[in-house]
Motif scaffolding. Structure first.
Motif, PDB file in Angstrom:
ATOM      1  N   UNK A 117      10.364   8.837  -1.821  1.00 41.76           N
ATOM      2  CA  UNK A 117       9.305   8.322  -0.951  1.00 41.76           C
ATOM      3  C   UNK A 117       9.986   7.551   0.170  1.00 41.76           C
ATOM      4  N   UNK A 118       9.209   6.937   1.043  1.00 42.33           N
ATOM      5  CA  UNK A 118       9.792   6.208   2.169  1.00 42.33           C
ATOM      6  C   UNK A 118       9.152   4.837   2.312  1.00 42.33           C
ATOM      7  N   UNK A 119       9.985   3.823   2.443  1.00 45.89           N
ATOM      8  CA  UNK A 119       9.504   2.496   2.792  1.00 45.89           C
ATOM      9  C   UNK A 119       9.541   2.407   4.312  1.00 45.89           C
ATOM     10  N   UNK A 120       8.402   2.088   4.907  1.00 45.84           N
ATOM     11  CA  UNK A 120       8.289   1.979   6.356  1.00 45.84           C
ATOM     12  C   UNK A 120       8.000   0.532   6.712  1.00 45.84           C
ATOM     13  N   UNK A 121       8.754   0.019   7.680  1.00 44.49           N
ATOM     14  CA  UNK A 121       8.510  -1.327   8.199  1.00 44.49           C
ATOM     15  C   UNK A 121       8.056  -1.195   9.647  1.00 44.49           C
ATOM     16  N   UNK A 180       0.826  -1.211   0.000  1.00 44.47           N
ATOM     17  CA  UNK A 180       0.000   0.000   0.000  1.00 44.47           C
ATOM     18  C   UNK A 180       0.863   1.264   0.000  1.00 44.47           C
ATOM     19  N   UNK A 181       0.278   2.345  -0.508  1.00 44.88           N
ATOM     20  CA  UNK A 181       0.950   3.638  -0.519  1.00 44.88           C
ATOM     21  C   UNK A 181       0.122   4.610   0.317  1.00 44.88           C
ATOM     22  N   UNK A 182       0.761   5.170   1.347  1.00 41.31           N
ATOM     23  CA  UNK A 182       0.107   6.126   2.230  1.00 41.31           C
ATOM     24  C   UNK A 182       0.549   7.528   1.839  1.00 41.31           C
ATOM     25  N   UNK A 183      -0.340   8.482   1.996  1.00 46.94           N
ATOM     26  CA  UNK A 183       0.016   9.872   1.676  1.00 46.94           C
ATOM     27  C   UNK A 183       0.743  10.549   2.828  1.00 46.94           C
ATOM     28  N   UNK A 184       0.519  10.077   4.050  1.00 44.52           N
ATOM     29  CA  UNK A 184       0.988  10.751   5.243  1.00 44.52           C
ATOM     30  C   UNK A 184       1.261   9.692   6.299  1.00 44.52           C
ATOM     31  N   UNK A 244       5.436   1.227  16.903  1.00 41.73           N
ATOM     32  CA  UNK A 244       5.532  -0.012  16.126  1.00 41.73           C
ATOM     33  C   UNK A 244       6.511   0.089  14.958  1.00 41.73           C
ATOM     34  N   UNK A 245       6.946   1.312  14.628  1.00 42.97           N
ATOM     35  CA  UNK A 245       7.877   1.486  13.519  1.00 42.97           C
ATOM     36  C   UNK A 245       9.222   0.856  13.887  1.00 42.97           C
ATOM     37  N   UNK A 246       9.713  -0.012  13.006  1.00 37.43           N
ATOM     38  CA  UNK A 246      10.996  -0.673  13.233  1.00 37.43           C
ATOM     39  C   UNK A 246      12.121   0.085  12.528  1.00 37.43           C
ATOM     40  N   UNK A 247      11.904   0.379  11.246  1.00 36.40           N
ATOM     41  CA  UNK A 247      12.874   1.148  10.473  1.00 36.40           C
ATOM     42  C   UNK A 247      12.183   1.729   9.254  1.00 36.40           C
ATOM     43  N   UNK A 248      12.858   2.709   8.654  1.00 38.62           N
ATOM     44  CA  UNK A 248      12.350   3.305   7.415  1.00 38.62           C
ATOM     45  C   UNK A 248      13.536   3.842   6.624  1.00 38.62           C
ATOM     46  N   UNK A 249      13.356   3.905   5.312  1.00 42.19           N
ATOM     47  CA  UNK A 249      14.406   4.453   4.455  1.00 42.19           C
ATOM     48  C   UNK A 249      13.789   5.010   3.180  1.00 42.19           C
ATOM     49  N   UNK A 283       5.939  -3.453  12.897  1.00 47.43           N
ATOM     50  CA  UNK A 283       5.958  -4.828  13.394  1.00 47.43           C
ATOM     51  C   UNK A 283       5.223  -5.804  12.487  1.00 47.43           C
ATOM     52  N   UNK A 284       4.037  -5.417  12.002  1.00 47.53           N
ATOM     53  CA  UNK A 284       3.210  -6.361  11.257  1.00 47.53           C
ATOM     54  C   UNK A 284       2.818  -5.889   9.866  1.00 47.53           C
ATOM     55  N   UNK A 285       3.486  -4.850   9.362  1.00 52.03           N
ATOM     56  CA  UNK A 285       3.158  -4.402   8.011  1.00 52.03           C
ATOM     57  C   UNK A 285       4.308  -3.604   7.401  1.00 52.03           C
ATOM     58  N   UNK A 286       4.295  -3.578   6.071  1.00 55.80           N
ATOM     59  CA  UNK A 286       5.265  -2.821   5.293  1.00 55.80           C
ATOM     60  C   UNK A 286       4.468  -1.985   4.299  1.00 55.80           C
ATOM     61  N   UNK A 287       4.843  -0.710   4.133  1.00 55.11           N
ATOM     62  CA  UNK A 287       4.132   0.151   3.208  1.00 55.11           C
ATOM     63  C   UNK A 287       5.042   1.278   2.766  1.00 55.11           C
ATOM     64  N   UNK A 288       4.607   2.001   1.764  1.00 53.11           N
ATOM     65  CA  UNK A 288       5.358   3.144   1.239  1.00 53.11           C
ATOM     66  C   UNK A 288       4.573   4.403   1.567  1.00 53.11           C
ATOM     67  N   UNK A 289       5.304   5.443   1.945  1.00 49.91           N
ATOM     68  CA  UNK A 289       4.695   6.739   2.248  1.00 49.91           C
ATOM     69  C   UNK A 289       5.171   7.729   1.190  1.00 49.91           C
ATOM     70  N   UNK A 290       4.262   8.509   0.669  1.00 52.11           N
ATOM     71  CA  UNK A 290       4.565   9.476  -0.388  1.00 52.11           C
ATOM     72  C   UNK A 290       5.202  10.739   0.182  1.00 52.11           C
TER      73      UNK A 290
END
Length: 183
Positions: A27-31, A2-6, A12-17, A33-40
């Motif tokens: 954009x940012x890939x956010x990991x 999924x792609x989130x706008x915000x 629960x955030x483990x890491x992001x890059x 605990x239980x999901x992975x998604x991209x933020x715009x």
């Protein structure tokens, strides 16, 4: 995926890059605990958004971190002392490929072929190009900043100030000192 706008960073955030989309926008890939998604939004925009929602900003948080931890280009950033959310970068925040970690989600680290293997609390393993000693120092600095910031926020601070002088009045005999117990 999924792609989130915000996105506001939560415990629960483990890491992001950062990564670039097909239009070369960061954009940012956010990991979590239980999901992975991209933020715009870029990682630095997400950090700033997360701080602005509680009345602060990224520049101020980085300045404060440098004051507390020493002038370092890879200082951790305290995002929310109430929820104990602090993040640290694996390299300078100016690099596009910087990974931001939540120290509370890291269980342990290992050295493997001059790189760092990171095991998270949910047992996910991530390899990082940093050497173990370097990565662990950044992890420890983030934990220290979190502890110091939380302790400072929980201290009682008393301000006693001298009343303003009024023109033409006699001076009082007693002195009132200005003090602050904020460390």
């Amino acid at each position: 995926m999924s792609i989130e706008r915000y996105y506001i960073i939560n415990p629960h955030m483990m890491f992001m890059f950062g990564l670039r989309d097909r239009n070369a926008k960061v954009c940012t890939l956010v990991r979590e605990l239980h999901r992975v998604f991209i933020v715009d939004r870029s990682p630095l925009e997400i950090l700033d958004d997360s701080l602005r929602c509680i009345g602060f900003n990224l520049k101020g948080a980085m300045d404060t971190s440098k004051i507390i931890m020493g002038n370092n280009t890879m200082c951790p950033v305290m995002l929310n002392h109430i929820h104990n959310i602090c993040v640290f970068p694996d390299r300078s925040h100016n690099h596009e490929e910087t990974i931001w970690f939540n120290p509370n989600q890291i269980l342990r680290t290992y050295s493997l072929r001059r790189k760092t293997q990171i095991e998270f609390r949910n047992r996910l393993i991530l390899m990082n190009d940093s050497k173990l000693f370097s990565f662990n120092n950044k992890w420890k600095a983030a934990e220290q900043l979190s502890r110091i910031t939380t302790e400072n926020a929980n201290k009682q601070v008393f301000f006693i100030s001298k009343p303003p002088k009024k023109a033409g009045k006699r001076k009082r005999k007693g002195k009132i000192r200005s003090e602050s117990t904020c460390d």
